[in-house]
Scaffold this motif. Structure first.
Motif, PDB file in Angstrom:
ATOM      1  N   GLY A 104       0.833  -1.199   0.000  1.00  0.00           N
ATOM      2  CA  GLY A 104       0.000   0.000   0.000  1.00  0.00           C
ATOM      3  C   GLY A 104       0.858   1.236   0.000  1.00  0.00           C
ATOM      4  O   GLY A 104       1.992   1.215  -0.469  1.00  0.00           O
ATOM      5  N   PHE A 105       0.321   2.319   0.555  1.00  0.00           N
ATOM      6  CA  PHE A 105       1.112   3.535   0.708  1.00  0.00           C
ATOM      7  C   PHE A 105       0.604   4.314   1.901  1.00  0.00           C
ATOM      8  O   PHE A 105      -0.479   4.087   2.408  1.00  0.00           O
ATOM      9  N   GLY A 106       1.445   5.245   2.350  1.00  0.00           N
ATOM     10  CA  GLY A 106       1.109   6.058   3.510  1.00  0.00           C
ATOM     11  C   GLY A 106       2.089   5.817   4.640  1.00  0.00           C
ATOM     12  O   GLY A 106       3.163   5.244   4.452  1.00  0.00           O
ATOM     13  N   LYS A 107       1.682   6.275   5.841  1.00  0.00           N
ATOM     14  CA  LYS A 107       2.524   6.161   7.030  1.00  0.00           C
ATOM     15  C   LYS A 107       1.690   5.664   8.203  1.00  0.00           C
ATOM     16  O   LYS A 107       0.495   5.910   8.275  1.00  0.00           O
ATOM     17  N   THR A 108       2.362   4.997   9.128  1.00  0.00           N
ATOM     18  CA  THR A 108       1.703   4.541  10.345  1.00  0.00           C
ATOM     19  C   THR A 108       1.556   5.701  11.318  1.00  0.00           C
ATOM     20  O   THR A 108       2.092   6.793  11.102  1.00  0.00           O
ATOM     21  N   LYS A 109       0.877   5.440  12.405  1.00  0.00           N
ATOM     22  CA  LYS A 109       0.723   6.424  13.481  1.00  0.00           C
ATOM     23  C   LYS A 109       2.085   6.895  13.984  1.00  0.00           C
ATOM     24  O   LYS A 109       2.257   8.042  14.365  1.00  0.00           O
ATOM     25  N   ASP A 110       3.072   5.990  13.966  1.00  0.00           N
ATOM     26  CA  ASP A 110       4.431   6.308  14.429  1.00  0.00           C
ATOM     27  C   ASP A 110       5.325   6.834  13.313  1.00  0.00           C
ATOM     28  O   ASP A 110       6.545   6.843  13.443  1.00  0.00           O
ATOM     29  N   ASP A 111       4.723   7.231  12.180  1.00  0.00           N
ATOM     30  CA  ASP A 111       5.433   7.844  11.058  1.00  0.00           C
ATOM     31  C   ASP A 111       6.370   6.872  10.327  1.00  0.00           C
ATOM     32  O   ASP A 111       7.363   7.276   9.747  1.00  0.00           O
ATOM     33  N   ILE A 112       6.053   5.576  10.363  1.00  0.00           N
ATOM     34  CA  ILE A 112       6.805   4.568   9.608  1.00  0.00           C
ATOM     35  C   ILE A 112       6.125   4.414   8.252  1.00  0.00           C
ATOM     36  O   ILE A 112       4.911   4.257   8.184  1.00  0.00           O
ATOM     37  N   THR A 113       6.885   4.485   7.180  1.00  0.00           N
ATOM     38  CA  THR A 113       6.289   4.395   5.850  1.00  0.00           C
ATOM     39  C   THR A 113       5.907   2.956   5.513  1.00  0.00           C
ATOM     40  O   THR A 113       6.501   2.005   6.025  1.00  0.00           O
ATOM     41  N   ILE A 114       4.927   2.837   4.633  1.00  0.00           N
ATOM     42  CA  ILE A 114       4.526   1.519   4.145  1.00  0.00           C
ATOM     43  C   ILE A 114       5.694   0.824   3.465  1.00  0.00           C
ATOM     44  O   ILE A 114       5.856  -0.381   3.585  1.00  0.00           O
ATOM     45  N   MET A 115       6.530   1.581   2.768  1.00  0.00           N
ATOM     46  CA  MET A 115       7.689   0.968   2.097  1.00  0.00           C
ATOM     47  C   MET A 115       8.603   0.282   3.106  1.00  0.00           C
ATOM     48  O   MET A 115       9.110  -0.806   2.847  1.00  0.00           O
ATOM     49  N   THR A 116       8.771   0.892   4.270  1.00  0.00           N
ATOM     50  CA  THR A 116       9.585   0.282   5.324  1.00  0.00           C
ATOM     51  C   THR A 116       8.925  -0.994   5.820  1.00  0.00           C
ATOM     52  O   THR A 116       9.581  -2.032   5.979  1.00  0.00           O
ATOM     53  N   LEU A 117       7.611  -0.943   6.055  1.00  0.00           N
ATOM     54  CA  LEU A 117       6.886  -2.137   6.498  1.00  0.00           C
ATOM     55  C   LEU A 117       6.937  -3.239   5.444  1.00  0.00           C
ATOM     56  O   LEU A 117       7.105  -4.410   5.774  1.00  0.00           O
ATOM     57  N   GLU A 118       6.772  -2.862   4.174  1.00  0.00           N
ATOM     58  CA  GLU A 118       6.844  -3.851   3.101  1.00  0.00           C
ATOM     59  C   GLU A 118       8.196  -4.553   3.114  1.00  0.00           C
ATOM     60  O   GLU A 118       8.264  -5.776   2.995  1.00  0.00           O
ATOM     61  N   ASP A 119       9.266  -3.786   3.270  1.00  0.00           N
ATOM     62  CA  ASP A 119      10.599  -4.392   3.317  1.00  0.00           C
ATOM     63  C   ASP A 119      10.733  -5.339   4.502  1.00  0.00           C
ATOM     64  O   ASP A 119      11.244  -6.447   4.364  1.00  0.00           O
ATOM     65  N   GLN A 120      10.282  -4.905   5.668  1.00  0.00           N
ATOM     66  CA  GLN A 120      10.411  -5.722   6.877  1.00  0.00           C
ATOM     67  C   GLN A 120       9.554  -6.984   6.798  1.00  0.00           C
ATOM     68  O   GLN A 120      10.020  -8.074   7.091  1.00  0.00           O
ATOM     69  N   ILE A 121       8.296  -6.817   6.433  1.00  0.00           N
ATOM     70  CA  ILE A 121       7.335  -7.926   6.483  1.00  0.00           C
ATOM     71  C   ILE A 121       7.469  -8.851   5.278  1.00  0.00           C
ATOM     72  O   ILE A 121       7.629 -10.062   5.431  1.00  0.00           O
ATOM     73  N   ASN A 122       7.393  -8.296   4.087  1.00  0.00           N
ATOM     74  CA  ASN A 122       7.341  -9.121   2.878  1.00  0.00           C
ATOM     75  C   ASN A 122       8.633  -9.893   2.633  1.00  0.00           C
ATOM     76  O   ASN A 122       8.607 -10.974   2.054  1.00  0.00           O
ATOM     77  N   LYS A 123       9.760  -9.332   3.064  1.00  0.00           N
ATOM     78  CA  LYS A 123      11.035 -10.008   2.856  1.00  0.00           C
ATOM     79  C   LYS A 123      11.424 -10.916   4.019  1.00  0.00           C
ATOM     80  O   LYS A 123      12.424 -11.615   3.949  1.00  0.00           O
ATOM     81  N   SER A 124      10.635 -10.892   5.090  1.00  0.00           N
ATOM     82  CA  SER A 124      10.948 -11.737   6.242  1.00  0.00           C
ATOM     83  C   SER A 124      10.662 -13.198   5.898  1.00  0.00           C
ATOM     84  O   SER A 124       9.818 -13.505   5.057  1.00  0.00           O
ATOM     85  N   GLU A 125      11.364 -14.066   6.559  1.00  0.00           N
ATOM     86  CA  GLU A 125      11.213 -15.491   6.293  1.00  0.00           C
ATOM     87  C   GLU A 125       9.831 -16.012   6.691  1.00  0.00           C
ATOM     88  O   GLU A 125       9.230 -16.806   5.979  1.00  0.00           O
ATOM     89  N   GLU A 126       9.322 -15.564   7.833  1.00  0.00           N
ATOM     90  CA  GLU A 126       8.051 -16.095   8.346  1.00  0.00           C
ATOM     91  C   GLU A 126       7.049 -15.034   8.750  1.00  0.00           C
ATOM     92  O   GLU A 126       6.131 -15.298   9.504  1.00  0.00           O
ATOM     93  N   GLY A 127       7.206 -13.781   8.288  1.00  0.00           N
ATOM     94  CA  GLY A 127       6.304 -12.711   8.690  1.00  0.00           C
ATOM     95  C   GLY A 127       6.782 -12.072   9.989  1.00  0.00           C
ATOM     96  O   GLY A 127       7.797 -12.456  10.550  1.00  0.00           O
ATOM     97  N   ILE A 128       6.033 -11.075  10.457  1.00  0.00           N
ATOM     98  CA  ILE A 128       6.407 -10.327  11.656  1.00  0.00           C
ATOM     99  C   ILE A 128       5.286 -10.437  12.694  1.00  0.00           C
ATOM    100  O   ILE A 128       4.118 -10.180  12.390  1.00  0.00           O
ATOM    101  N   LEU A 129       5.656 -10.801  13.924  1.00  0.00           N
ATOM    102  CA  LEU A 129       4.702 -10.884  15.036  1.00  0.00           C
ATOM    103  C   LEU A 129       4.366  -9.495  15.554  1.00  0.00           C
ATOM    104  O   LEU A 129       5.247  -8.638  15.671  1.00  0.00           O
TER     105      LEU A 129
END
Length: 106
Positions: free
Chosen positions: A8-33
């Motif tokens: 998606g696009f945009g920012k979280t409440k804590d000002d984290i961009t979707i691009m950052t989340l995409e990198d963290q979550i989508n590239k993780s081996e098993e997702g993020i808890l």
């Protein structure tokens, strides 16, 4: 709760961009808890999601990437997926949860 996919696009409440989340979550081996609170906090920003896959279960061993969507949906107590910005697919072995959703969508 484990997020296995986000787009998606945009920012979280804590000002984290979707691009950052995409990198963290989508590239993780098993997702993020995420705890329920942290999941709620990050979704209350200025996000517009296109795709999202969330699994929930008390047994953390069930929260991982699956080769087969049907097995994933049968294995986890909660499976919530946003597909192509168009519709939500929600499956659960928790009948109270499903009835609550049905009642609130009437």
């Amino acid at each position: 709760w484990k997020v296995l996919w986000i787009s998606g696009f945009g920012k979280t409440k804590d000002d984290i961009t979707i691009m950052t989340l995409e990198d963290q979550i989508n590239k993780s081996e098993e997702g993020i808890l995420y705890s329920w609170k942290s999941l709620f906090d990050f979704t209350t920003g200025t996000l517009q999601l296109h795709e999202f896959l969330l699994l929930g279960d008390i047994n953390l061993e069930k929260l991982h990437r699956y080769e087969d969507d049907e097995i994933m949906k049968k294995s986890c107590e909660f499976c919530i997926e946003l597909v192509d910005s168009s519709y939500w697919e929600i499956s659960s072995s928790n009948s109270f949860f499903l009835e609550n959703i049905k009642d609130n969508l009437k």
